[in-house]
Design an enzyme around this catalytic site. Sequence first.
Site, PDB file in Angstrom:
ATOM      1  N   HIS A  54      -9.244   3.907  -6.017  1.00 20.70           N
ATOM      2  CA  HIS A  54      -8.203   4.713  -6.654  1.00 20.70           C
ATOM      3  C   HIS A  54      -8.170   4.435  -8.148  1.00 20.70           C
ATOM      4  O   HIS A  54      -8.820   3.516  -8.648  1.00 20.70           O
ATOM      5  CB  HIS A  54      -6.834   4.478  -6.011  1.00 20.70           C
ATOM      6  N   CYS A  83      -6.408  -1.062 -13.854  1.00 15.79           N
ATOM      7  CA  CYS A  83      -6.222  -0.120 -12.737  1.00 15.79           C
ATOM      8  C   CYS A  83      -6.306   1.331 -13.188  1.00 15.79           C
ATOM      9  O   CYS A  83      -6.297   2.239 -12.365  1.00 15.79           O
ATOM     10  CB  CYS A  83      -4.887  -0.378 -12.051  1.00 15.79           C
ATOM     11  N   HIS A  91     -11.493   2.046  -9.139  1.00 17.11           N
ATOM     12  CA  HIS A  91     -11.727   0.681  -8.665  1.00 17.11           C
ATOM     13  C   HIS A  91     -11.268   0.636  -7.215  1.00 17.11           C
ATOM     14  O   HIS A  91     -10.562   1.532  -6.757  1.00 17.11           O
ATOM     15  CB  HIS A  91     -10.985  -0.357  -9.523  1.00 17.11           C
ATOM     16  N   HIS A 129     -10.042  -1.474  -3.389  1.00 16.89           N
ATOM     17  CA  HIS A 129      -9.307  -2.557  -2.733  1.00 16.89           C
ATOM     18  C   HIS A 129      -9.696  -2.611  -1.264  1.00 16.89           C
ATOM     19  O   HIS A 129     -10.000  -1.591  -0.653  1.00 16.89           O
ATOM     20  CB  HIS A 129      -7.793  -2.335  -2.819  1.00 16.89           C
ATOM     21  N   ASP A 169      -9.834   5.373   4.886  1.00 16.80           N
ATOM     22  CA  ASP A 169     -10.881   4.355   4.835  1.00 16.80           C
ATOM     23  C   ASP A 169     -12.140   4.901   4.171  1.00 16.80           C
ATOM     24  O   ASP A 169     -12.622   5.983   4.519  1.00 16.80           O
ATOM     25  CB  ASP A 169     -11.207   3.849   6.239  1.00 16.80           C
ATOM     26  N   HIS A 170     -12.666   4.137   3.210  1.00 13.20           N
ATOM     27  CA  HIS A 170     -13.867   4.499   2.453  1.00 13.20           C
ATOM     28  C   HIS A 170     -13.708   5.854   1.767  1.00 13.20           C
ATOM     29  O   HIS A 170     -14.645   6.661   1.725  1.00 13.20           O
ATOM     30  CB  HIS A 170     -15.120   4.444   3.327  1.00 13.20           C
ATOM     31  N   GLU A 218      -2.456  -5.187  -0.995  1.00 13.01           N
ATOM     32  CA  GLU A 218      -3.481  -4.662  -1.886  1.00 13.01           C
ATOM     33  C   GLU A 218      -4.468  -5.777  -2.247  1.00 13.01           C
ATOM     34  O   GLU A 218      -5.661  -5.544  -2.415  1.00 13.01           O
ATOM     35  CB  GLU A 218      -2.829  -4.097  -3.142  1.00 13.01           C
TER      36      GLU A 218
END
Length: 136
Positions: free
Chosen positions: A16, A35, A41, A43, A81-82, A126
């Site tokens: 994100h 960020c 980037h 998480h 996810d991903h 996070e």
Amino acid sequence: MNKTAVVRCEHFNSAHRLHNKNWSDAKNKEVFGKCNNPNFHGHNYELEVKVIGDIDPETGYVMDMKVLSDIIKAKVLDRFDHKNLNLDTVEFRDLNPTAENIAVIIFNLLKSELNANLELKIKLYETPRNYVEYPY
């Protein structure tokens, strides 16, 4: 009988960028720092889904954990996810994908799938040292 909580833990990986399109690049960088990287980037999010309710005298369950796992997979993991939250999801197209906003979205996605008599709480990590709880 007292209410009892059951907790299902999951994880997902997402990229994100924290960015407010109404601000200048300088203000975004000042507020969001690293960020706000234009190239995003990622998480490794850890998710705790807590369901609270009365134990059913017939099943002994607050909720069948397999059913809860399947709901989380369908509503959260398959969706986030991903993925790049800013680019790949409808939920964050116009909503800054902060941990706080992600937790609220997850709550709303899951709450509608649960029996109305069950309470729901979300804890989203996070990082190992930063997490959000909703509702608090």
